[in-house]
Scaffold this motif. Sequence first.
Motif, PDB file in Angstrom:
ATOM      1  N   ALA A 110      87.424  -8.498 -23.339  1.00  0.00           N
ATOM      2  CA  ALA A 110      86.822  -7.516 -22.414  1.00  0.00           C
ATOM      3  C   ALA A 110      85.153  -7.503 -22.242  1.00  0.00           C
ATOM      4  CB  ALA A 110      86.834  -6.065 -23.337  1.00  0.00           C
ATOM      5  N   THR A 112      82.198  -8.559 -19.775  1.00  0.00           N
ATOM      6  CA  THR A 112      82.078  -9.020 -18.435  1.00  0.00           C
ATOM      7  C   THR A 112      81.007  -9.999 -18.421  1.00  0.00           C
ATOM      8  OG1 THR A 112      82.122  -6.469 -17.883  1.00  0.00           O
ATOM      9  CG2 THR A 112      80.930  -7.877 -16.392  1.00  0.00           C
ATOM     10  N   SER A 133      90.086 -10.894 -19.409  1.00  0.00           N
ATOM     11  CA  SER A 133      91.240 -10.017 -19.829  1.00  0.00           C
ATOM     12  C   SER A 133      92.110 -10.776 -20.671  1.00  0.00           C
ATOM     13  CB  SER A 133      92.113 -10.139 -18.274  1.00  0.00           C
ATOM     14  OG  SER A 133      92.585 -11.414 -17.891  1.00  0.00           O
ATOM     15  N   HIS A 134      93.092  -9.978 -20.914  1.00  0.00           N
ATOM     16  CA  HIS A 134      94.221 -10.270 -22.153  1.00  0.00           C
ATOM     17  C   HIS A 134      95.090 -11.591 -21.646  1.00  0.00           C
ATOM     18  CE1 HIS A 134      93.884  -7.218 -24.818  1.00  0.00           C
ATOM     19  NE2 HIS A 134      93.675  -6.266 -23.693  1.00  0.00           N
ATOM     20  N   GLU A 135      95.128 -11.951 -20.102  1.00  0.00           N
ATOM     21  CA  GLU A 135      95.729 -13.065 -19.695  1.00  0.00           C
ATOM     22  C   GLU A 135      94.895 -14.243 -20.135  1.00  0.00           C
ATOM     23  OE1 GLU A 135      95.354 -10.474 -17.566  1.00  0.00           O
ATOM     24  OE2 GLU A 135      97.387  -9.955 -17.957  1.00  0.00           O
TER      25      GLU A 135
END
Length: 153
Positions: A110, A112, A133-135
């Motif tokens: 999460a 940036t 991201s979660h990926e």
Amino acid sequence: MNIELSPIPAIFVITTIESVDEITGHPNDDSRVILQHTGTENYENKNLKTVFYRNGALVNCNIETMNGHDFISTSHFGVQWMGGTGCSGSTWAPAEMIALDFTDGTFFPADTVQVDIADTASGQTSRAIHIISHEDIQPIKVRGIKKEISPGV
């Protein structure tokens, strides 16, 4: 967090920020950033100075060159190693990639992340922003076997 969007082009982009152990496939805090040259001309990587921001704050690292050979002898900190086709010769050509392995725990899900890469010879700057991201923290294949992660781990 105050990240200003600007008309600075993204010639070098962050494709992923990996936080997965390459041996076990389990999530960890590796903070490995993969950059790709998406422009159309070659850049002398020795002239590329790189600055990273996490959630708008300057990351405590020093990357004075994107030339892998020259990087070794610089006073770099905050980055454990650099590798890839973009830093192996004298130029970073279109489509080539560079991986930077930051000090563990530099980036988290999460966050940036912004990278500014300045060509010290021409004064041209590239800016790219990536939200982890979660990926980026999914299990990876290790020795042909996909490692599954239990919920809540």
